[in-house]
Design a protein around this motif. Sequence first.
Motif, PDB file in Angstrom:
ATOM      1  N   SER A 103      33.477  29.432  32.329  1.00  0.00           N
ATOM      2  CA  SER A 103      34.919  29.273  32.548  1.00  0.00           C
ATOM      3  C   SER A 103      35.210  28.807  33.972  1.00  0.00           C
ATOM      4  CB  SER A 103      35.646  30.592  32.259  1.00  0.00           C
ATOM      5  OG  SER A 103      35.133  31.639  33.063  1.00  0.00           O
ATOM      6  N   ASP A 104      34.379  29.220  34.941  1.00  0.00           N
ATOM      7  CA  ASP A 104      34.468  28.705  36.307  1.00  0.00           C
ATOM      8  C   ASP A 104      33.216  27.864  36.545  1.00  0.00           C
ATOM      9  OD1 ASP A 104      34.634  28.181  38.993  1.00  0.00           O
ATOM     10  OD2 ASP A 104      35.043  30.247  39.604  1.00  0.00           O
ATOM     11  N   ALA A 105      33.275  26.628  36.113  1.00  0.00           N
ATOM     12  CA  ALA A 105      32.092  25.766  36.148  1.00  0.00           C
ATOM     13  C   ALA A 105      31.598  25.517  37.567  1.00  0.00           C
ATOM     14  CB  ALA A 105      32.404  24.435  35.460  1.00  0.00           C
ATOM     15  N   ALA A 106      32.518  25.428  38.515  1.00  0.00           N
ATOM     16  CA  ALA A 106      32.129  25.107  39.890  1.00  0.00           C
ATOM     17  C   ALA A 106      31.237  26.186  40.489  1.00  0.00           C
ATOM     18  CB  ALA A 106      33.372  24.921  40.747  1.00  0.00           C
ATOM     19  N   TRP A 190      40.472  51.815  44.337  1.00  0.00           N
ATOM     20  CA  TRP A 190      40.825  50.829  43.319  1.00  0.00           C
ATOM     21  C   TRP A 190      40.457  49.424  43.791  1.00  0.00           C
ATOM     22  CZ3 TRP A 190      42.411  52.342  38.603  1.00  0.00           C
ATOM     23  CH2 TRP A 190      42.927  53.632  38.463  1.00  0.00           C
ATOM     24  N   ALA A 191      40.057  48.600  42.845  1.00  0.00           N
ATOM     25  CA  ALA A 191      39.980  47.159  43.064  1.00  0.00           C
ATOM     26  C   ALA A 191      41.191  46.552  42.349  1.00  0.00           C
ATOM     27  CB  ALA A 191      38.663  46.605  42.534  1.00  0.00           C
ATOM     28  N   SER A 192      41.218  45.247  42.164  1.00  0.00           N
ATOM     29  CA  SER A 192      42.313  44.607  41.411  1.00  0.00           C
ATOM     30  C   SER A 192      41.755  44.021  40.122  1.00  0.00           C
ATOM     31  CB  SER A 192      42.966  43.496  42.238  1.00  0.00           C
ATOM     32  OG  SER A 192      43.776  44.038  43.257  1.00  0.00           O
ATOM     33  N   PRO A 193      42.546  44.154  39.066  1.00  0.00           N
ATOM     34  CA  PRO A 193      43.840  44.835  38.934  1.00  0.00           C
ATOM     35  C   PRO A 193      43.664  46.354  38.924  1.00  0.00           C
ATOM     36  CG  PRO A 193      43.126  44.011  36.812  1.00  0.00           C
ATOM     37  CD  PRO A 193      42.106  43.518  37.798  1.00  0.00           C
ATOM     38  N   PHE A 194      44.672  47.079  39.383  1.00  0.00           N
ATOM     39  CA  PHE A 194      44.594  48.534  39.447  1.00  0.00           C
ATOM     40  C   PHE A 194      45.577  49.147  38.457  1.00  0.00           C
ATOM     41  CE2 PHE A 194      47.519  46.997  42.724  1.00  0.00           C
ATOM     42  CZ  PHE A 194      48.671  47.727  42.470  1.00  0.00           C
ATOM     43  N   ALA A 195      45.473  50.454  38.274  1.00  0.00           N
ATOM     44  CA  ALA A 195      46.372  51.150  37.352  1.00  0.00           C
ATOM     45  C   ALA A 195      47.641  51.562  38.087  1.00  0.00           C
ATOM     46  CB  ALA A 195      45.681  52.373  36.770  1.00  0.00           C
ATOM     47  N   LYS A 196      48.771  51.157  37.552  1.00  0.00           N
ATOM     48  CA  LYS A 196      50.050  51.617  38.092  1.00  0.00           C
ATOM     49  C   LYS A 196      50.407  52.989  37.527  1.00  0.00           C
ATOM     50  CE  LYS A 196      53.526  48.910  38.555  1.00  0.00           C
ATOM     51  NZ  LYS A 196      54.626  47.955  38.254  1.00  0.00           N
ATOM     52  N   CYS A 260      45.404  39.865  40.215  1.00  0.00           N
ATOM     53  CA  CYS A 260      44.139  39.177  39.957  1.00  0.00           C
ATOM     54  C   CYS A 260      43.004  39.750  40.794  1.00  0.00           C
ATOM     55  CB  CYS A 260      44.292  37.685  40.236  1.00  0.00           C
ATOM     56  SG  CYS A 260      45.517  36.893  39.186  1.00  0.00           S
ATOM     57  N   ASP A 261      41.804  39.710  40.214  1.00  0.00           N
ATOM     58  CA  ASP A 261      40.627  40.173  40.930  1.00  0.00           C
ATOM     59  C   ASP A 261      40.137  39.084  41.885  1.00  0.00           C
ATOM     60  OD1 ASP A 261      39.183  38.335  39.404  1.00  0.00           O
ATOM     61  OD2 ASP A 261      38.399  39.838  38.018  1.00  0.00           O
ATOM     62  N   GLU A 262      38.919  39.214  42.373  1.00  0.00           N
ATOM     63  CA  GLU A 262      38.397  38.309  43.395  1.00  0.00           C
ATOM     64  C   GLU A 262      37.950  36.964  42.845  1.00  0.00           C
ATOM     65  OE1 GLU A 262      35.166  40.539  44.964  1.00  0.00           O
ATOM     66  OE2 GLU A 262      33.989  40.451  43.129  1.00  0.00           O
ATOM     67  N   HIS A 263      38.047  36.764  41.522  1.00  0.00           N
ATOM     68  CA  HIS A 263      37.567  35.531  40.915  1.00  0.00           C
ATOM     69  C   HIS A 263      38.718  34.544  40.699  1.00  0.00           C
ATOM     70  CE1 HIS A 263      33.970  37.850  40.586  1.00  0.00           C
ATOM     71  NE2 HIS A 263      34.468  38.671  39.679  1.00  0.00           N
ATOM     72  N   ASP A 264      38.521  33.619  39.828  1.00  0.00           N
ATOM     73  CA  ASP A 264      39.455  32.521  39.586  1.00  0.00           C
ATOM     74  C   ASP A 264      40.795  33.047  39.067  1.00  0.00           C
ATOM     75  OD1 ASP A 264      40.743  30.198  38.919  1.00  0.00           O
ATOM     76  OD2 ASP A 264      39.367  29.654  37.288  1.00  0.00           O
ATOM     77  N   SER A 265      41.841  32.947  39.863  1.00  0.00           N
ATOM     78  CA  SER A 265      43.152  33.491  39.480  1.00  0.00           C
ATOM     79  C   SER A 265      43.842  32.663  38.413  1.00  0.00           C
ATOM     80  CB  SER A 265      44.053  33.593  40.715  1.00  0.00           C
ATOM     81  OG  SER A 265      44.268  32.311  41.285  1.00  0.00           O
ATOM     82  N   THR A 266      43.322  31.468  38.119  1.00  0.00           N
ATOM     83  CA  THR A 266      43.933  30.658  37.061  1.00  0.00           C
ATOM     84  C   THR A 266      43.483  31.114  35.676  1.00  0.00           C
ATOM     85  OG1 THR A 266      42.161  28.989  37.096  1.00  0.00           O
ATOM     86  CG2 THR A 266      44.026  28.671  38.608  1.00  0.00           C
ATOM     87  N   ASP A 267      42.479  31.983  35.622  1.00  0.00           N
ATOM     88  CA  ASP A 267      41.994  32.517  34.346  1.00  0.00           C
ATOM     89  C   ASP A 267      42.637  33.882  34.138  1.00  0.00           C
ATOM     90  OD1 ASP A 267      40.574  33.653  32.194  1.00  0.00           O
ATOM     91  OD2 ASP A 267      38.735  32.590  32.731  1.00  0.00           O
ATOM     92  N   LEU A 268      43.485  33.989  33.136  1.00  0.00           N
ATOM     93  CA  LEU A 268      44.228  35.217  32.868  1.00  0.00           C
ATOM     94  C   LEU A 268      43.315  36.433  32.759  1.00  0.00           C
ATOM     95  CD1 LEU A 268      46.921  36.604  32.054  1.00  0.00           C
ATOM     96  CD2 LEU A 268      46.384  35.980  29.684  1.00  0.00           C
ATOM     97  N   ARG A 269      42.104  36.242  32.253  1.00  0.00           N
ATOM     98  CA  ARG A 269      41.198  37.361  32.036  1.00  0.00           C
ATOM     99  C   ARG A 269      40.809  38.067  33.328  1.00  0.00           C
ATOM    100  NH1 ARG A 269      37.268  33.804  28.239  1.00  0.00           N
ATOM    101  NH2 ARG A 269      37.833  32.325  29.900  1.00  0.00           N
ATOM    102  N   ASN A 270      40.950  37.366  34.454  1.00  0.00           N
ATOM    103  CA  ASN A 270      40.655  37.970  35.746  1.00  0.00           C
ATOM    104  C   ASN A 270      41.840  38.749  36.314  1.00  0.00           C
ATOM    105  OD1 ASN A 270      38.031  36.847  35.883  1.00  0.00           O
ATOM    106  ND2 ASN A 270      38.882  34.901  36.604  1.00  0.00           N
TER     107      ASN A 270
END
Length: 711
Positions: A103-106, A190-196, A260-270
């Motif tokens: 999903s993050d080919a680069a 906590w990392a991101s995303p965290f629990a509210k 978003c976590d530390e990965h590709d923010s354009t991928d909703l799964r992150n």
Amino acid sequence: MSLKQLSLLTLISALSIAPSFAQSSPDATVHIDITPSHQINSFDPDSALGSSLDVLSRRDIDRVHTPHIVQESLSAGWGPITYRNNSELRMAAWHWNPAGAWSDAAHENGYFTGSTELKSPIRYILSYALPHRGFATSGDRPVQGPNLSYWKSNPYLTSKFTGESDALHPQWIIVDLQSEKSVSAARIQWASPFAKTYQVEYWVGTNALDFDGGPKGEWRSFDSGKITNAQGGTSAFTLAYAPISTRYVRVLMTESSNTCDEHDSTDLRNCVGYAIQQIELGTLDASGKFIAATKDPTERPNAYTASSIDPWHSAEDVRDGGDYQHTGFDLFFTSGLTNNLSAMIPVTMLYGTPDDAAAQIAYIEKRGYAISYIEMGEEPDGKHAMPEDYAVLYIQWANAIHKVDPKLRLGGPIFEGVNKDITLWPDAQGRISWMGRFVAYLKDHGHLADLSFVSYEHYPFEPCTITWKDLYREPQLMKGIMQVWRDDGVPKEVPQMVTENHLSWQLTGPMTTIFAALWLADNVGSFFEGGGAAFYHSPIQPQTVNNTCQGWSSWSNFVSNENYEIKGYTSPYYAARMINLEWVLHRSGIHQMFPSSADIKDADGNLLLTTYAVHRPDGNWSLMLVNRDENNAHTIRVSFENQKEKPAATFSGPISYITFGTDQYVWINDGPNSHPDPNLPPAAKSIEANAQTIFKLPKASITVLRGKLSN
């Protein structure tokens, strides 16, 4: 020993077979109820009696898929084969095709989808560790990797993919402190995303994580354990003003920050779910400083069990040392091991993506390989997955796969081998049955039709405590668990399948004694007697002899060394031939099964003789008899009874009499040189039978009687 030598030994063994007794009174009569309306099951051996293939080393993959080993493996007579997904068992991603797209080919990371292009045949399949497993183990032996970072939940369990509120699929981490500790505070990084929104709970009782035995107790929220409008980061906070003694603490998360976590923010799964770097439990001192719960130096470290794991990974996480690989699908389908029959295959679900599963099926169908069934995931109960979570993934994966081919038959949940219902903490309605809640979720969401079969493993006995008397338990264990699933709500029209099977989940001595042969015959017979649809015994390939808690033994049908040189055959091999080559007739069609029984018991009331009767497509009646008396032979007459016809029918004319027991096989426990002696195949002869014929069943034996009936 070659197959030609085995055939010669059959002839030699037949010369010494004991004749039927010429006496007037047998020990018992075997009654077979052949009233047509009383038929209890029907099955085709070419889809119902098979074996399995699991993870191997690269070297072993090359050796197993050779003409000689394939021929030997198939000589046990099993028909179809089921492919086991050990990667998912070991909490790893599974690259069924080495070619594909990240999903993050680069950065060569993210979520991998195998290519459907038909290029070089796939010979090997590799596993990839999951960095977002973090500190979690979930109860299994996860594939180790170099990049463990933090724990993050599976994005496919969030509202963006389920279409339901995240509160309906709460995610959690359970900290097992290994013994009761005083807890009044927690520190969570906590990392991101965290629990509210989340709450911290403690367990009152024992065995909080024992889904097989059933958790005994309940979760209670700490007085100050309910957290709302949380902001993430790292914080230590009070849970209770007075310390509470507990072993298990659960962080239950119901609302995400969706940051978003530390990965590709354009991928909703992150950007969905929950992520935690670290959890610590203990107390706060007078100054508000956090103090972790103390541990005795002899205690094991804390363990962390997770509700789910994000399948994100990278190219660096590959396990490519050669010791742990799966057979590539092209090699699997073309080597001959599938016996020219449709094969049951798995897709990863707990640690995969629906797109990748759909691509796998598209590739296999493009190649023209025949699929009988698809198993969805692997042992979710062993991962402590919630039934609702497994069910909502099942629906997503079913939708993706059925877009490729709507005719494909999908099933699961592929439970670990258990002898009783799998139970867990109660839901809002108080329901504790894992299977019951899974089936109810599919039904309530209009997807019960996607459950084409229910599958599970069968490993009935504790590996180090097996005794001869355990033989008497098997038919009741097999039929009992089948009834449990029906009572849990599995519809009667949904077939049940045992897709992985042996005496125990761990190698143990009785696997190569005559015990295993008798057990396997009873296992198969009672499964179909209980209404089962397909049975797969494990494994199909040779394996070495190794030391166990009850003597030297092998998982397999063969006595072989690490180079796959077959020196002899084990008792399950001969039992398989009795089942597949004598009792039933492969490549012939549907067999009809009818009730049968005989009353021979020991002083303790244990049934010593079990009986399984089928009417074969060739017109023969075939009766498999298991004499579980370790020390004594028994004699029987056979009566075929139809409520609408009198008198009873009997075997008449030439009858095939085939037997296998301690006269043919005795396992010699001799360390690395352990072997059977004698090591003879079943003994066979023809008997001219009539109403007065009495048949002898040798001690500790399987006997098949096969022939036509009197008019």
